[in-house]
Motif scaffolding. Structure first.
Motif, PDB file in Angstrom:
ATOM      1  N   LEU A 159       0.816  -1.215   0.000  1.00 35.85           N
ATOM      2  CA  LEU A 159       0.000   0.000   0.000  1.00 35.85           C
ATOM      3  C   LEU A 159       0.853   1.269   0.000  1.00 35.85           C
ATOM      4  CD1 LEU A 159      -2.718  -1.009   2.634  1.00 35.85           C
ATOM      5  CD2 LEU A 159      -3.132  -0.534   0.212  1.00 35.85           C
ATOM      6  N   SER A 160       2.150   1.134  -0.209  1.00 39.17           N
ATOM      7  CA  SER A 160       3.062   2.272  -0.046  1.00 39.17           C
ATOM      8  C   SER A 160       2.721   3.467  -0.931  1.00 39.17           C
ATOM      9  CB  SER A 160       4.503   1.834  -0.311  1.00 39.17           C
ATOM     10  OG  SER A 160       4.628   1.311  -1.629  1.00 39.17           O
ATOM     11  N   GLU A 161       2.140   3.222  -2.079  1.00 41.63           N
ATOM     12  CA  GLU A 161       1.777   4.331  -2.954  1.00 41.63           C
ATOM     13  C   GLU A 161       0.383   4.879  -2.646  1.00 41.63           C
ATOM     14  OE1 GLU A 161       2.253   3.258  -6.995  1.00 41.63           O
ATOM     15  OE2 GLU A 161       4.391   2.756  -6.799  1.00 41.63           O
ATOM     16  N   LYS A 162      -0.309   4.216  -1.747  1.00 44.79           N
ATOM     17  CA  LYS A 162      -1.680   4.598  -1.421  1.00 44.79           C
ATOM     18  C   LYS A 162      -1.770   5.429  -0.144  1.00 44.79           C
ATOM     19  CE  LYS A 162      -6.195   4.178  -0.601  1.00 44.79           C
ATOM     20  NZ  LYS A 162      -7.235   4.929  -1.310  1.00 44.79           N
ATOM     21  N   CYS A 163      -1.021   5.020   0.894  1.00 48.69           N
ATOM     22  CA  CYS A 163      -1.146   5.681   2.187  1.00 48.69           C
ATOM     23  C   CYS A 163       0.114   5.433   3.022  1.00 48.69           C
ATOM     24  CB  CYS A 163      -2.372   5.170   2.941  1.00 48.69           C
ATOM     25  SG  CYS A 163      -2.367   3.383   3.259  1.00 48.69           S
ATOM     26  N   GLU A 164       0.175   6.090   4.178  1.00 48.48           N
ATOM     27  CA  GLU A 164       1.297   5.878   5.097  1.00 48.48           C
ATOM     28  C   GLU A 164       1.151   4.510   5.752  1.00 48.48           C
ATOM     29  OE1 GLU A 164       3.388   7.702   9.124  1.00 48.48           O
ATOM     30  OE2 GLU A 164       1.751   8.782   8.161  1.00 48.48           O
ATOM     31  N   ILE A 165       2.280   3.856   5.948  1.00 48.74           N
ATOM     32  CA  ILE A 165       2.286   2.503   6.508  1.00 48.74           C
ATOM     33  C   ILE A 165       3.160   2.466   7.761  1.00 48.74           C
ATOM     34  CG2 ILE A 165       2.952   0.100   6.100  1.00 48.74           C
ATOM     35  CD1 ILE A 165       2.578   0.750   3.085  1.00 48.74           C
ATOM     36  N   ASN A 166       2.595   1.927   8.843  1.00 48.09           N
ATOM     37  CA  ASN A 166       3.362   1.661  10.056  1.00 48.09           C
ATOM     38  C   ASN A 166       3.195   0.196  10.433  1.00 48.09           C
ATOM     39  OD1 ASN A 166       2.158   4.780  10.849  1.00 48.09           O
ATOM     40  ND2 ASN A 166       4.351   4.432  10.882  1.00 48.09           N
ATOM     41  N   VAL A 167       4.288  -0.563  10.369  1.00 51.68           N
ATOM     42  CA  VAL A 167       4.283  -1.967  10.783  1.00 51.68           C
ATOM     43  C   VAL A 167       4.976  -2.046  12.134  1.00 51.68           C
ATOM     44  CG1 VAL A 167       5.133  -4.284  10.272  1.00 51.68           C
ATOM     45  CG2 VAL A 167       4.259  -2.835   8.421  1.00 51.68           C
ATOM     46  N   ILE A 168       4.271  -2.574  13.123  1.00 51.80           N
ATOM     47  CA  ILE A 168       4.790  -2.636  14.489  1.00 51.80           C
ATOM     48  C   ILE A 168       5.025  -4.087  14.879  1.00 51.80           C
ATOM     49  CG2 ILE A 168       4.451  -1.922  16.878  1.00 51.80           C
ATOM     50  CD1 ILE A 168       4.532   0.356  14.756  1.00 51.80           C
ATOM     51  N   ARG A 169       6.292  -4.444  15.067  1.00 46.74           N
ATOM     52  CA  ARG A 169       6.659  -5.790  15.513  1.00 46.74           C
ATOM     53  C   ARG A 169       6.781  -5.759  17.033  1.00 46.74           C
ATOM     54  NH1 ARG A 169      11.283  -6.509  10.792  1.00 46.74           N
ATOM     55  NH2 ARG A 169       9.835  -6.991   9.087  1.00 46.74           N
ATOM     56  N   SER A 170       5.736  -6.188  17.676  1.00 49.12           N
ATOM     57  CA  SER A 170       5.620  -6.050  19.126  1.00 49.12           C
ATOM     58  C   SER A 170       6.115  -7.285  19.861  1.00 49.12           C
ATOM     59  CB  SER A 170       4.149  -5.797  19.476  1.00 49.12           C
ATOM     60  OG  SER A 170       3.895  -5.986  20.841  1.00 49.12           O
ATOM     61  N   GLY A 171       6.630  -7.043  21.077  1.00 49.94           N
ATOM     62  CA  GLY A 171       6.920  -8.138  21.980  1.00 49.94           C
ATOM     63  C   GLY A 171       5.629  -8.733  22.521  1.00 49.94           C
ATOM     64  N   ASN A 172       5.726  -9.723  23.400  1.00 49.07           N
ATOM     65  CA  ASN A 172       4.567 -10.372  24.004  1.00 49.07           C
ATOM     66  C   ASN A 172       3.837  -9.400  24.919  1.00 49.07           C
ATOM     67  OD1 ASN A 172       4.820 -13.688  23.681  1.00 49.07           O
ATOM     68  ND2 ASN A 172       6.731 -12.588  23.406  1.00 49.07           N
ATOM     69  N   ILE A 173       2.550  -9.227  24.689  1.00 52.63           N
ATOM     70  CA  ILE A 173       1.766  -8.229  25.419  1.00 52.63           C
ATOM     71  C   ILE A 173       1.277  -8.813  26.744  1.00 52.63           C
ATOM     72  CG2 ILE A 173      -0.179  -6.627  25.261  1.00 52.63           C
ATOM     73  CD1 ILE A 173      -0.104  -7.100  22.205  1.00 52.63           C
ATOM     74  N   PHE A 174       1.310  -7.981  27.779  1.00 48.12           N
ATOM     75  CA  PHE A 174       0.765  -8.401  29.072  1.00 48.12           C
ATOM     76  C   PHE A 174       0.142  -7.203  29.766  1.00 48.12           C
ATOM     77  CE2 PHE A 174       4.855  -6.675  30.165  1.00 48.12           C
ATOM     78  CZ  PHE A 174       4.746  -6.188  31.455  1.00 48.12           C
ATOM     79  N   GLY A 175      -0.609  -7.456  30.822  1.00 46.19           N
ATOM     80  CA  GLY A 175      -1.264  -6.400  31.572  1.00 46.19           C
ATOM     81  C   GLY A 175      -2.758  -6.646  31.660  1.00 46.19           C
ATOM     82  N   TYR A 176      -3.390  -6.024  32.641  1.00 49.42           N
ATOM     83  CA  TYR A 176      -4.801  -6.297  32.904  1.00 49.42           C
ATOM     84  C   TYR A 176      -5.734  -5.409  32.097  1.00 49.42           C
ATOM     85  CZ  TYR A 176      -9.325  -6.606  35.128  1.00 49.42           C
ATOM     86  OH  TYR A 176     -10.671  -6.767  35.336  1.00 49.42           O
ATOM     87  N   ASN A 177      -6.767  -5.996  31.526  1.00 53.96           N
ATOM     88  CA  ASN A 177      -8.020  -5.333  31.185  1.00 53.96           C
ATOM     89  C   ASN A 177      -9.100  -6.411  31.180  1.00 53.96           C
ATOM     90  OD1 ASN A 177      -8.221  -6.549  28.577  1.00 53.96           O
ATOM     91  ND2 ASN A 177      -7.162  -4.847  27.594  1.00 53.96           N
ATOM     92  N   LEU A 178     -10.338  -6.044  30.924  1.00 54.22           N
ATOM     93  CA  LEU A 178     -11.430  -7.009  31.026  1.00 54.22           C
ATOM     94  C   LEU A 178     -11.357  -8.117  29.981  1.00 54.22           C
ATOM     95  CD1 LEU A 178     -14.513  -4.764  31.894  1.00 54.22           C
ATOM     96  CD2 LEU A 178     -13.492  -6.539  33.320  1.00 54.22           C
ATOM     97  N   CYS A 179     -10.599  -7.895  28.925  1.00 62.00           N
ATOM     98  CA  CYS A 179     -10.457  -8.910  27.873  1.00 62.00           C
ATOM     99  C   CYS A 179      -9.102  -9.601  27.935  1.00 62.00           C
ATOM    100  CB  CYS A 179     -10.645  -8.267  26.503  1.00 62.00           C
ATOM    101  SG  CYS A 179     -12.333  -7.744  26.144  1.00 62.00           S
ATOM    102  N   PHE A 180      -8.458  -9.614  29.099  1.00 63.12           N
ATOM    103  CA  PHE A 180      -7.098 -10.151  29.177  1.00 63.12           C
ATOM    104  C   PHE A 180      -7.035 -11.592  28.702  1.00 63.12           C
ATOM    105  CE2 PHE A 180      -8.770 -11.510  33.310  1.00 63.12           C
ATOM    106  CZ  PHE A 180      -8.217 -12.764  33.472  1.00 63.12           C
ATOM    107  N   ARG A 181      -5.876 -11.923  28.125  1.00 57.85           N
ATOM    108  CA  ARG A 181      -5.648 -13.262  27.596  1.00 57.85           C
ATOM    109  C   ARG A 181      -4.837 -14.093  28.588  1.00 57.85           C
ATOM    110  NH1 ARG A 181      -3.091 -12.922  21.776  1.00 57.85           N
ATOM    111  NH2 ARG A 181      -2.908 -15.122  22.281  1.00 57.85           N
ATOM    112  N   LEU A 182      -5.349 -15.294  28.886  1.00 57.49           N
ATOM    113  CA  LEU A 182      -4.636 -16.191  29.797  1.00 57.49           C
ATOM    114  C   LEU A 182      -3.541 -16.970  29.083  1.00 57.49           C
ATOM    115  CD1 LEU A 182      -7.185 -17.726  32.318  1.00 57.49           C
ATOM    116  CD2 LEU A 182      -5.143 -16.380  32.815  1.00 57.49           C
ATOM    117  N   ASP A 183      -3.511 -16.936  27.738  1.00 60.69           N
ATOM    118  CA  ASP A 183      -2.428 -17.616  27.044  1.00 60.69           C
ATOM    119  C   ASP A 183      -1.213 -16.712  26.880  1.00 60.69           C
ATOM    120  OD1 ASP A 183      -3.522 -15.947  25.166  1.00 60.69           O
ATOM    121  OD2 ASP A 183      -3.865 -17.473  23.644  1.00 60.69           O
TER     122      ASP A 183
END
Length: 302
Positions: A159-183
């Protein structure tokens, strides 16, 4: 500004939507999710999301995607298949949703005029099992999940010619919210330590991973809205690297009565970690303790 969040009713989407709903520059947030995880907790909470609209839909539904994308300025593409463990039994779903689903999102964006930016959540797992992964490292995905995310990155970058692109390679996410993942390993350890006062560690506990707190990631994703250009960026981020033994010790410091057991302690598992230049220099102990207290305050037993 109108924002679409695919997969927005999931774990990260729950927190990100809360952040986006508070921004003055945003007139509407559309959460587009097929509710495949059957997680109604997205709809619960004391905070009213007065700018947010939920639409049930699948990223494989091209016609619906195109209809929803009309007049959207920014797309956060979070929708993905991410069960644990990541093994060959899930290969088809990884390919179908993460890879071809992303291609479908890309093709739909190409058919509307308004989208100026796409922010795609990838994973640091695309680098494979290596230590001290540098900013210049070339991805070497080694399982079906990471391969599907890396292929999805390639589609997004088309999509580089169409719009700005941000690809985020994230580490393993953790922390509490109501939809937290137990895996998610830190969430699992914290939940089990509070509820059962016992955790299980597979192997020798020396397997290393990069981790990022959900608030850290959300704030970073929100900050990406401040700049619109024709640029294409790929960023790898995490708060810290840690192994399971280090996480266990921090939990012991906060809960001295915690029991732990090693399963197949003679086994060692693959690890990967990021070079310090890719870390956001947030304190490991501080962030895990913050999560521990958040979980503890929301669990209704002593």
């Amino acid at each position: 500004m109108r924002v679409l969040v695919t997969g927005g009713a999931g774990y990260l989407g729950y927190s990100l939507t809360n952040y986006l709903n508070e921004l003055g520059d945003i007139s509407e947030v559309i959460v587009y999710d097929n509710l495949s995880r059957v997680h109604p907790n997205f709809f619960l909470g004391s905070k009213k999301l007065n700018k947010t609209t939920f639409i049930k839909g699948d990223i494989l539904n091209t016609d619906k995607l195109i209809k929803i994308l009309k007049n959207i300025d920014v797309v956060y593409h979070l929708a993905a298949h991410t069960p644990f463990p990541k093994n060959h039994l899930e290969n088809f779903r990884y390919e179908q949703i993460n890879q071809w689903g992303t291609l479908n999102v890309v093709n739909a964006i190409k058919r509307v005029e308004t989208v100026k930016k796409i922010i795609f959540l990838s994973t640091s797992a695309v680098y494979g099992n290596r230590h001290e992964i540098s900013p210049e490292a070339v991805p070497q995905p080694q399982n079906a999940y990471s391969k599907s995310k890396y292929e999805a990155e390639k589609y997004v970058k088309a999509l580089s010619e169409k719009c700005e692109i941000n690809v985020i390679r994230s580490g393993n996410i953790f922390g509490y919210n109501l939809c937290f993942r137990l895996d998610a390993v830190i969430n699992n350890f914290i939940f089990e330590s509070i509820v059962n006062k016992k955790i299980q560690i597979y192997g020798n506990g020396k397997q290393m991973r990069p981790f990022i707190h959900i608030d850290t990631l959300c704030m970073y994703l929100v900050d990406l809205l401040e700049d619109f250009s024709t640029s294409q960026t790929t960023k790898t981020i995490a708060d810290f690297n840690s192994n399971l033994n280090q996480i266990k010790q921090i939990l012991l410091d906060n809960l001295p009565e915690l029991e732990y057991i090693y399963l197949n302690q003679n086994l060692s598992f693959d690890s990967h970690s990021l070079h310090k230049s890719l870390l956001l220099d947030k304190g490991q102990e501080t962030l895990i303790k913050k999560s521990f207290l958040n979980f503890k305050n929301h669990i209704r037993i002593k």
